[in-house]
Scaffold this active site. Structure first.
Site, PDB file in Angstrom:
ATOM      1  N   GLY A 261       0.831  -1.190   0.000  1.00 48.66           N
ATOM      2  CA  GLY A 261       0.000   0.000   0.000  1.00 48.66           C
ATOM      3  C   GLY A 261       0.872   1.247   0.000  1.00 48.66           C
ATOM      4  N   CYS A 262       0.317   2.358  -0.473  1.00 45.64           N
ATOM      5  CA  CYS A 262       1.099   3.593  -0.574  1.00 45.64           C
ATOM      6  C   CYS A 262       1.480   4.134   0.805  1.00 45.64           C
ATOM      7  CB  CYS A 262       0.331   4.640  -1.377  1.00 45.64           C
ATOM      8  SG  CYS A 262      -1.386   4.892  -0.857  1.00 45.64           S
ATOM      9  N   TYR A 263       0.515   4.235   1.710  1.00 43.61           N
ATOM     10  CA  TYR A 263       0.816   4.742   3.044  1.00 43.61           C
ATOM     11  C   TYR A 263       1.807   3.847   3.794  1.00 43.61           C
ATOM     12  CZ  TYR A 263      -3.246   7.937   2.697  1.00 43.61           C
ATOM     13  OH  TYR A 263      -4.135   8.915   2.333  1.00 43.61           O
TER      14      TYR A 263
END
Length: 309
Positions: free
Chosen positions: A120-122
């Site tokens: 995931g990006c976060y």
């Protein structure tokens, strides 16, 4: 592996799928296979094309991704390798987590894996900031961590993109206020945290770009480390990494979310006030680059033997 590797993107019409497709069209040694619009939801057609390729990239919601994995794995010895961009398998024990710089041996594990989950990006930012410090003993695994983050609206899916681009959308909003954002399990597991972190994301009225930040009270940490100790641990962990860099800071810095847009780079920073014994860890990246499509292409190249692990 054939001289030209064959890749099928299941879900190529979405934001991440389009980003991956655009990047792969520029990659030598890769031939993209596609289904026409009416066949994209036909299980028989998808299963057939999966049997013709070396690698399948899944850009689908979690439930649909699980269905695609079952289709592919049902091919037995003819089953392709899989890179999944959904949340479905990110903490699954039999899948390899696709953050190549996470550990020294992670790129090799990705290169050899049958199934890889794209991060995931976060969590990409959060794990990059926290894992090196936990491994170095500077931050205890049970420390009460808070992660705050802001992303461009392109990470929110079709409905959010339309809301911002057609009707303006809100200038800024917090979300995930039930403390159960779907990225928390991978953030906790791969940061090596035993205590569940508090993670509160937000979205701003800009298309892409991301800042992930972690505040720390230095005098509550074992050995009362200085900011320089944290920075040195990050530098050691990512020494030699091409896409992850530790950047020196100044107290007067202001940090914007967008300067790394359209790149696959990630920058890590440590801000501090020595007199107050306080520090702030910050990761900056493009949520569509190192946070999504860029990371996927990095993993694809490793899986297909196009890059050295």
């Amino acid at each position: 592996m054939a001289a030209t590797a064959r890749v099928f993107i299941d879900g190529e019409a979405g934001t991440t799928g389009l980003g991956i497709r655009e990047r792969l069209l520029k990659q030598p040694g890769i031939a993209l296979k596609s289904l026409s619009g009416e066949k994209r939801k036909d299980p028989a057609a998808r299963r057939e094309i999966m049997g013709e390729v070396d690698l399948v990239v899944l850009c689908l919601p979690d439930a649909a991704a699980k269905e695609s994995v079952a289709l592919a794995d049902g091919l037995g010895n003819a089953a392709p390798r899989i890179l999944d961009a959904s949340t479905a398998y990110r903490v699954a024990p039999d899948w390899v987590y696709g953050f190549a710089e996470m550990d020294r041996g992670q790129a090799k594990r990705i290169a050899e894996a049958k199934h890889v989950s794209n991060p995931g990006c976060y969590p990409t930012g959060g794990i990059a900031l926290l894992r090196p410090l936990v491994e170095a003993g500077l931050v205890p695994a049970d420390y009460p961590i808070t992660v705050n983050a802001v992303s461009g609206y392109s990470g929110g899916g079709k409905a959010m993109i339309e809301a911002h681009e057609q009707s303006g959308g809100p200038s800024f909003e917090l979300y995930g206020l039930g403390f159960e954002h779907k990225h928390v399990p991978e953030l906790q597991q791969y940061s090596k945290l035993s205590r569940r972190p508090i993670f509160i994301p937000s979205v701003g009225h800009f298309r892409q770009g991301m800042l992930v930040s972690v505040p720390l009270h230095l005098d509550t940490l074992p050995g009362k480390p200085k900011a320089a100790d944290l920075e040195a641990a990050l530098e050691r962990h990512f020494e030699g990494a091409e896409l992850v860099k530790v950047v020196k800071t100044a107290p007067t810095d202001r940090l914007e979310a967008e300067p790394l847009n359209d790149t696959d780079q990630m920058e890590l920073r440590v801000y501090s006030n020595a007199a107050l014994n306080q520090a702030l860890l910050v990761a900056r990246l493009d949520n569509l680059g190192k946070g999504a499509s860029g990371a996927a292409v990095q993993n694809i190249r490793l899986m297909l033997g196009l890059d050295k692990a």
